[in-house]
Motif scaffolding. Structure first.
Motif, PDB file in Angstrom:
ATOM      1  N   LYS A   2       0.847  -1.188   0.000  1.00 32.06           N
ATOM      2  CA  LYS A   2       0.000   0.000   0.000  1.00 32.06           C
ATOM      3  C   LYS A   2       0.886   1.243   0.000  1.00 32.06           C
ATOM      4  O   LYS A   2       1.724   1.415   0.864  1.00 32.06           O
ATOM      5  N   VAL A   3       0.709   2.077  -1.011  1.00 31.71           N
ATOM      6  CA  VAL A   3       1.487   3.308  -1.130  1.00 31.71           C
ATOM      7  C   VAL A   3       0.535   4.492  -1.019  1.00 31.71           C
ATOM      8  O   VAL A   3      -0.414   4.610  -1.795  1.00 31.71           O
ATOM      9  N   ASN A   4       0.789   5.352  -0.054  1.00 35.90           N
ATOM     10  CA  ASN A   4       0.001   6.577   0.119  1.00 35.90           C
ATOM     11  C   ASN A   4       0.817   7.739  -0.427  1.00 35.90           C
ATOM     12  O   ASN A   4       1.949   7.954  -0.001  1.00 35.90           O
ATOM     13  N   VAL A   5       0.234   8.480  -1.365  1.00 38.35           N
ATOM     14  CA  VAL A   5       0.930   9.617  -1.973  1.00 38.35           C
ATOM     15  C   VAL A   5       0.290  10.903  -1.461  1.00 38.35           C
ATOM     16  O   VAL A   5      -0.925  11.078  -1.546  1.00 38.35           O
ATOM     17  N   HIS A   6       1.125  11.789  -0.921  1.00 37.05           N
ATOM     18  CA  HIS A   6       0.661  13.067  -0.392  1.00 37.05           C
ATOM     19  C   HIS A   6       1.402  14.188  -1.107  1.00 37.05           C
ATOM     20  O   HIS A   6       2.613  14.124  -1.252  1.00 37.05           O
ATOM     21  N   ALA A   7       0.683  15.182  -1.544  1.00 41.28           N
ATOM     22  CA  ALA A   7       1.295  16.338  -2.189  1.00 41.28           C
ATOM     23  C   ALA A   7       0.972  17.578  -1.362  1.00 41.28           C
ATOM     24  O   ALA A   7      -0.174  17.790  -0.985  1.00 41.28           O
ATOM     25  N   VAL A   8       1.998  18.358  -1.071  1.00 43.92           N
ATOM     26  CA  VAL A   8       1.826  19.557  -0.265  1.00 43.92           C
ATOM     27  C   VAL A   8       1.584  20.743  -1.188  1.00 43.92           C
ATOM     28  O   VAL A   8       2.438  21.095  -1.999  1.00 43.92           O
ATOM     29  N   VAL A  35       5.255  -2.976   5.664  1.00 46.08           N
ATOM     30  CA  VAL A  35       3.860  -2.819   6.077  1.00 46.08           C
ATOM     31  C   VAL A  35       3.155  -1.805   5.181  1.00 46.08           C
ATOM     32  O   VAL A  35       2.125  -2.108   4.585  1.00 46.08           O
ATOM     33  N   CYS A  36       3.706  -0.605   5.101  1.00 49.05           N
ATOM     34  CA  CYS A  36       3.115   0.434   4.262  1.00 49.05           C
ATOM     35  C   CYS A  36       4.169   1.476   3.931  1.00 49.05           C
ATOM     36  O   CYS A  36       5.244   1.492   4.528  1.00 49.05           O
ATOM     37  N   SER A  37       3.852   2.320   2.980  1.00 47.52           N
ATOM     38  CA  SER A  37       4.787   3.385   2.621  1.00 47.52           C
ATOM     39  C   SER A  37       4.014   4.665   2.320  1.00 47.52           C
ATOM     40  O   SER A  37       2.899   4.631   1.812  1.00 47.52           O
ATOM     41  N   ASP A  38       4.630   5.764   2.671  1.00 44.77           N
ATOM     42  CA  ASP A  38       4.075   7.084   2.401  1.00 44.77           C
ATOM     43  C   ASP A  38       5.082   7.853   1.559  1.00 44.77           C
ATOM     44  O   ASP A  38       6.285   7.808   1.818  1.00 44.77           O
ATOM     45  N   VAL A  39       4.579   8.572   0.557  1.00 46.18           N
ATOM     46  CA  VAL A  39       5.433   9.401  -0.279  1.00 46.18           C
ATOM     47  C   VAL A  39       4.891  10.824  -0.214  1.00 46.18           C
ATOM     48  O   VAL A  39       3.702  11.052  -0.448  1.00 46.18           O
ATOM     49  N   PHE A  40       5.766  11.756   0.136  1.00 45.92           N
ATOM     50  CA  PHE A  40       5.383  13.156   0.239  1.00 45.92           C
ATOM     51  C   PHE A  40       6.101  13.944  -0.849  1.00 45.92           C
ATOM     52  O   PHE A  40       7.316  13.834  -0.998  1.00 45.92           O
ATOM     53  N   PHE A  41       5.337  14.734  -1.594  1.00 37.44           N
ATOM     54  CA  PHE A  41       5.909  15.598  -2.626  1.00 37.44           C
ATOM     55  C   PHE A  41       5.763  17.039  -2.200  1.00 37.44           C
ATOM     56  O   PHE A  41       4.693  17.467  -1.769  1.00 37.44           O
ATOM     57  N   LYS A  57       8.701   7.380   3.143  1.00 38.67           N
ATOM     58  CA  LYS A  57       8.715   6.814   4.492  1.00 38.67           C
ATOM     59  C   LYS A  57       8.150   5.403   4.408  1.00 38.67           C
ATOM     60  O   LYS A  57       7.020   5.217   3.964  1.00 38.67           O
ATOM     61  N   ILE A  58       8.944   4.415   4.803  1.00 35.97           N
ATOM     62  CA  ILE A  58       8.522   3.018   4.736  1.00 35.97           C
ATOM     63  C   ILE A  58       8.517   2.429   6.139  1.00 35.97           C
ATOM     64  O   ILE A  58       9.487   2.580   6.886  1.00 35.97           O
ATOM     65  N   SER A  59       7.408   1.768   6.482  1.00 34.10           N
ATOM     66  CA  SER A  59       7.279   1.124   7.786  1.00 34.10           C
ATOM     67  C   SER A  59       7.471  -0.377   7.643  1.00 34.10           C
ATOM     68  O   SER A  59       6.842  -0.998   6.789  1.00 34.10           O
ATOM     69  N   ASP A  63      10.386  -0.915  12.937  1.00 32.07           N
ATOM     70  CA  ASP A  63      11.241   0.176  12.481  1.00 32.07           C
ATOM     71  C   ASP A  63      10.554   0.998  11.397  1.00 32.07           C
ATOM     72  O   ASP A  63       9.527   0.591  10.858  1.00 32.07           O
ATOM     73  N   GLU A  64      11.150   2.141  11.099  1.00 32.12           N
ATOM     74  CA  GLU A  64      10.629   3.025  10.058  1.00 32.12           C
ATOM     75  C   GLU A  64      11.817   3.696   9.387  1.00 32.12           C
ATOM     76  O   GLU A  64      12.741   4.144  10.057  1.00 32.12           O
ATOM     77  N   PHE A  65      11.813   3.736   8.058  1.00 36.83           N
ATOM     78  CA  PHE A  65      12.910   4.341   7.305  1.00 36.83           C
ATOM     79  C   PHE A  65      12.386   5.542   6.537  1.00 36.83           C
ATOM     80  O   PHE A  65      11.310   5.483   5.950  1.00 36.83           O
ATOM     81  N   VAL A  66      13.179   6.620   6.522  1.00 37.37           N
ATOM     82  CA  VAL A  66      12.794   7.832   5.804  1.00 37.37           C
ATOM     83  C   VAL A  66      13.961   8.264   4.913  1.00 37.37           C
ATOM     84  O   VAL A  66      15.100   8.321   5.364  1.00 37.37           O
ATOM     85  N   VAL A  67      13.655   8.535   3.652  1.00 37.02           N
ATOM     86  CA  VAL A  67      14.648   9.043   2.709  1.00 37.02           C
ATOM     87  C   VAL A  67      14.059  10.279   2.036  1.00 37.02           C
ATOM     88  O   VAL A  67      12.910  10.264   1.606  1.00 37.02           O
ATOM     89  N   LYS A  68      14.863  11.332   1.944  1.00 39.72           N
ATOM     90  CA  LYS A  68      14.401  12.579   1.341  1.00 39.72           C
ATOM     91  C   LYS A  68      15.403  12.997   0.274  1.00 39.72           C
ATOM     92  O   LYS A  68      16.597  13.059   0.544  1.00 39.72           O
ATOM     93  N   LYS A  69      14.914  13.264  -0.936  1.00 36.75           N
ATOM     94  CA  LYS A  69      15.778  13.682  -2.043  1.00 36.75           C
ATOM     95  C   LYS A  69      15.189  14.911  -2.725  1.00 36.75           C
ATOM     96  O   LYS A  69      13.972  15.049  -2.818  1.00 36.75           O
ATOM     97  N   GLN A  70      16.084  15.773  -3.238  1.00 33.66           N
ATOM     98  CA  GLN A  70      15.670  16.986  -3.934  1.00 33.66           C
ATOM     99  C   GLN A  70      16.315  16.994  -5.313  1.00 33.66           C
ATOM    100  O   GLN A  70      17.537  16.874  -5.424  1.00 33.66           O
ATOM    101  N   CYS A  71      15.496  17.121  -6.354  1.00 33.54           N
ATOM    102  CA  CYS A  71      15.999  17.053  -7.737  1.00 33.54           C
ATOM    103  C   CYS A  71      15.229  18.018  -8.634  1.00 33.54           C
ATOM    104  O   CYS A  71      14.372  18.760  -8.182  1.00 33.54           O
ATOM    105  N   LYS A  72      15.521  17.917  -9.943  1.00 38.06           N
ATOM    106  CA  LYS A  72      14.840  18.755 -10.929  1.00 38.06           C
ATOM    107  C   LYS A  72      13.417  18.295 -11.193  1.00 38.06           C
ATOM    108  O   LYS A  72      12.560  19.090 -11.542  1.00 38.06           O
ATOM    109  N   SER A  73      13.168  16.978 -11.079  1.00 39.10           N
ATOM    110  CA  SER A  73      11.824  16.458 -11.311  1.00 39.10           C
ATOM    111  C   SER A  73      11.456  15.482 -10.201  1.00 39.10           C
ATOM    112  O   SER A  73      12.336  14.928  -9.532  1.00 39.10           O
ATOM    113  N   PHE A  74      10.178  15.286 -10.018  1.00 36.76           N
ATOM    114  CA  PHE A  74       9.719  14.356  -8.987  1.00 36.76           C
ATOM    115  C   PHE A  74      10.127  12.922  -9.317  1.00 36.76           C
ATOM    116  O   PHE A  74      10.480  12.148  -8.437  1.00 36.76           O
TER     117      PHE A  74
END
Length: 100
Positions: A2-8, A35-41, A57-59, A63-74
């Motif tokens: 299950k992937v939850n996508v959130h856009a700010v 278990v699940c993953s959340d993606v924030f844009f 963010k993957i659960s 445990d829970e892992f978070v990775v954040k990257k900044q690029c030219k495109s999503f």
């Protein structure tokens, strides 16, 4: 998975959601107990061209892992973040196997 996508402060294109789902489904090869993953844009408040931020963010059990990257495109940010997440999940898998 299950992937939850959130856009700010904007709406996400369905093509981008499909891309994210497909890319994160590949992560289950490396660690099957996700278990699940959340993606924030987010779009950064800079005049720089690399202002697209993707945070994954993957659960997993315990445990829970978070990775954040900044690029030219999503898409590029998701790809780099997913690559980093792959390495983290492989490390986690080896650590769990070493304990058992």
């Amino acid at each position: 998975m299950k992937v939850n996508v959130h856009a700010v402060n904007f709406t996400v294109d369905s093509k981008l959601v499909g891309y994210v789902q497909g890319r994160l489904d590949k992560l289950e090869k490396y660690y099957d107990r996700v278990v699940c993953s959340d993606v924030f844009f987010k779009v950064g408040n800079t005049t720089d061209k690399e202002n697209k931020i993707a945070e994954i963010k993957i659960s997993v059990p315990g445990d829970e892992f978070v990775v954040k990257k900044q690029c030219k495109s999503f898409e590029e940010a998701v790809e780099l973040a997913a690559d980093s997440m792959e390495r983290m999940l492989v490390k986690r898998k080896h650590k769990v196997r070493a304990r058992s």
